[in-house]
Design a protein around this motif. Sequence first.
Motif, PDB file in Angstrom:
ATOM      1  N   VAL A   1       0.841  -1.201   0.000  1.00 29.13           N
ATOM      2  CA  VAL A   1       0.000   0.000   0.000  1.00 29.13           C
ATOM      3  C   VAL A   1       0.877   1.252   0.000  1.00 29.13           C
ATOM      4  CG1 VAL A   1      -1.658   1.333   1.360  1.00 29.13           C
ATOM      5  CG2 VAL A   1      -1.996  -1.126   1.035  1.00 29.13           C
ATOM      6  N   ALA A   2       1.952   1.233   0.794  1.00 29.00           N
ATOM      7  CA  ALA A   2       2.875   2.373   0.825  1.00 29.00           C
ATOM      8  C   ALA A   2       3.468   2.606  -0.563  1.00 29.00           C
ATOM      9  CB  ALA A   2       3.982   2.125   1.840  1.00 29.00           C
ATOM     10  N   HIS A   3       3.899   1.524  -1.208  1.00 26.56           N
ATOM     11  CA  HIS A   3       4.469   1.630  -2.560  1.00 26.56           C
ATOM     12  C   HIS A   3       3.434   2.174  -3.536  1.00 26.56           C
ATOM     13  CE1 HIS A   3       6.622   0.651  -6.218  1.00 26.56           C
ATOM     14  NE2 HIS A   3       5.581  -0.058  -6.625  1.00 26.56           N
ATOM     15  N   LEU A   4       2.190   1.697  -3.414  1.00 18.99           N
ATOM     16  CA  LEU A   4       1.111   2.126  -4.295  1.00 18.99           C
ATOM     17  C   LEU A   4       0.860   3.630  -4.150  1.00 18.99           C
ATOM     18  CD1 LEU A   4      -2.255   0.295  -4.724  1.00 18.99           C
ATOM     19  CD2 LEU A   4      -2.249   2.685  -4.107  1.00 18.99           C
ATOM     20  N   ALA A   5       0.733   4.111  -2.912  1.00 16.29           N
ATOM     21  CA  ALA A   5       0.465   5.529  -2.686  1.00 16.29           C
ATOM     22  C   ALA A   5       1.597   6.393  -3.229  1.00 16.29           C
ATOM     23  CB  ALA A   5       0.256   5.788  -1.194  1.00 16.29           C
ATOM     24  N   MET A   6       2.825   5.964  -3.004  1.00 20.53           N
ATOM     25  CA  MET A   6       3.973   6.736  -3.495  1.00 20.53           C
ATOM     26  C   MET A   6       4.028   6.735  -5.018  1.00 20.53           C
ATOM     27  SD  MET A   6       7.001   6.003  -0.695  1.00 20.53           S
ATOM     28  CE  MET A   6       6.904   4.216  -0.741  1.00 20.53           C
ATOM     29  N   ALA A   7       3.688   5.600  -5.632  1.00 18.80           N
ATOM     30  CA  ALA A   7       3.722   5.507  -7.093  1.00 18.80           C
ATOM     31  C   ALA A   7       2.664   6.393  -7.739  1.00 18.80           C
ATOM     32  CB  ALA A   7       3.531   4.057  -7.528  1.00 18.80           C
ATOM     33  N   PHE A   8       1.457   6.391  -7.186  1.00 19.72           N
ATOM     34  CA  PHE A   8       0.400   7.247  -7.738  1.00 19.72           C
ATOM     35  C   PHE A   8       0.769   8.719  -7.600  1.00 19.72           C
ATOM     36  CE2 PHE A   8      -2.186   3.571  -8.172  1.00 19.72           C
ATOM     37  CZ  PHE A   8      -3.271   3.916  -8.965  1.00 19.72           C
ATOM     38  N   ASP A   9       1.355   9.089  -6.473  1.00 16.95           N
ATOM     39  CA  ASP A   9       1.758  10.478  -6.278  1.00 16.95           C
ATOM     40  C   ASP A   9       2.894  10.852  -7.214  1.00 16.95           C
ATOM     41  OD1 ASP A   9       1.742  13.020  -4.749  1.00 16.95           O
ATOM     42  OD2 ASP A   9       3.748  12.353  -4.176  1.00 16.95           O
ATOM     43  N   ARG A  10       3.890   9.987  -7.330  1.00 19.82           N
ATOM     44  CA  ARG A  10       5.035  10.249  -8.209  1.00 19.82           C
ATOM     45  C   ARG A  10       4.591  10.447  -9.653  1.00 19.82           C
ATOM     46  NH1 ARG A  10       7.413   5.420  -8.015  1.00 19.82           N
ATOM     47  NH2 ARG A  10       6.309   4.873  -9.929  1.00 19.82           N
ATOM     48  N   ASP A  11       3.612   9.640 -10.098  1.00 16.65           N
ATOM     49  CA  ASP A  11       3.139   9.718 -11.476  1.00 16.65           C
ATOM     50  C   ASP A  11       2.036  10.760 -11.663  1.00 16.65           C
ATOM     51  OD1 ASP A  11       4.922   7.692 -12.015  1.00 16.65           O
ATOM     52  OD2 ASP A  11       3.428   6.095 -11.890  1.00 16.65           O
ATOM     53  N   LYS A  12       1.769  11.537 -10.594  1.00 21.50           N
ATOM     54  CA  LYS A  12       0.772  12.616 -10.629  1.00 21.50           C
ATOM     55  C   LYS A  12      -0.615  12.119 -11.054  1.00 21.50           C
ATOM     56  CE  LYS A  12       4.266  16.178 -11.506  1.00 21.50           C
ATOM     57  NZ  LYS A  12       4.651  16.106 -10.131  1.00 21.50           N
ATOM     58  N   LYS A  13      -0.989  10.955 -10.531  1.00 21.15           N
ATOM     59  CA  LYS A  13      -2.313  10.393 -10.789  1.00 21.15           C
ATOM     60  C   LYS A  13      -3.278  10.842  -9.690  1.00 21.15           C
ATOM     61  CE  LYS A  13      -0.619   6.279 -13.182  1.00 21.15           C
ATOM     62  NZ  LYS A  13      -0.572   4.787 -13.176  1.00 21.15           N
ATOM     63  N   LEU A  14      -4.546  10.839 -10.015  1.00 16.61           N
ATOM     64  CA  LEU A  14      -5.574  11.261  -9.078  1.00 16.61           C
ATOM     65  C   LEU A  14      -5.634  10.326  -7.870  1.00 16.61           C
ATOM     66  CD1 LEU A  14      -8.111  13.044  -8.471  1.00 16.61           C
ATOM     67  CD2 LEU A  14      -9.430  11.335  -9.713  1.00 16.61           C
ATOM     68  N   ILE A  15      -5.634  10.900  -6.669  1.00 17.39           N
ATOM     69  CA  ILE A  15      -5.823  10.151  -5.426  1.00 17.39           C
ATOM     70  C   ILE A  15      -6.974  10.796  -4.671  1.00 17.39           C
ATOM     71  CG2 ILE A  15      -4.811   9.430  -3.228  1.00 17.39           C
ATOM     72  CD1 ILE A  15      -2.050   9.652  -4.522  1.00 17.39           C
ATOM     73  N   CYS A  16      -7.991  10.012  -4.371  1.00 14.56           N
ATOM     74  CA  CYS A  16      -9.150  10.514  -3.634  1.00 14.56           C
ATOM     75  C   CYS A  16      -9.366   9.622  -2.415  1.00 14.56           C
ATOM     76  CB  CYS A  16     -10.391  10.508  -4.526  1.00 14.56           C
ATOM     77  SG  CYS A  16     -11.891  11.031  -3.665  1.00 14.56           S
ATOM     78  N   ALA A  17      -9.111  10.174  -1.224  1.00 11.01           N
ATOM     79  CA  ALA A  17      -9.271   9.438   0.024  1.00 11.01           C
ATOM     80  C   ALA A  17     -10.439  10.037   0.799  1.00 11.01           C
ATOM     81  CB  ALA A  17      -7.992   9.507   0.846  1.00 11.01           C
ATOM     82  N   VAL A  18     -11.330   9.173   1.259  1.00 18.46           N
ATOM     83  CA  VAL A  18     -12.540   9.619   1.963  1.00 18.46           C
ATOM     84  C   VAL A  18     -12.431   9.247   3.438  1.00 18.46           C
ATOM     85  CG1 VAL A  18     -15.058   9.433   2.072  1.00 18.46           C
ATOM     86  CG2 VAL A  18     -13.880   9.239  -0.142  1.00 18.46           C
TER      87      VAL A  18
END
Length: 198
Positions: A124-141
């Motif tokens: 999960v840590a790797h996933l969150a960092m990868a999405f942020d690095r690639d400037k992809k949309l992250i929506c946390a509720v």
Amino acid sequence: MASPATSLSPPTQPSTPSSQPQAQQQQRALLLTTASALGISAHSFIHSYTLASSLFAVTIATPGGGPLHFPETDANSRRWLDDFLAKPAAVPVAVESLDLTLFAALLIPGGAGTITDLPHNAAVAHLAMAFDRDKKLICAVGLGVSVLCASALLGNKGADWQFAGRCMTAVSQTKRWCNFVRRRPVSILRLVVVVRRI
């Protein structure tokens, strides 16, 4: 019946991928959620899935591909979930086995179980960092924002938190939330400290 344009297309000039309508190449979103028995907020999950599926092909993932748990439902959410859970799309895949390049967006619904397994999971840590690095949309509720703490909890002690300096929202320190925290293990209290520093 074939349209005139289709019937007149020469067979020697097949269409290329670049000439295909963009609508046919639907982007994919990852809906990441907990496999903890403490569960997911039914309303948060339903709204997240409904919104995402109107724009994306949605894949649901949990740690280890564990099952979804919805401990608190009302009559309306129970009907929706009963229908949804009977579909193949409701079976989660393991977050550890995902090809992250396939997804354009990440959604993380809230729920009490979210802070028990997701922030302490290396995948999960790797996933969150990868999405942020690639400037992809992250929506946390709601408590889904705890996923963004995974890189801090599992990263190098002296390293800067990847999401430092960002503006984000999370749950308020309400009486209900404080009572929930008091009944939980020390590992969760450690996470709450990180969330409060955001």
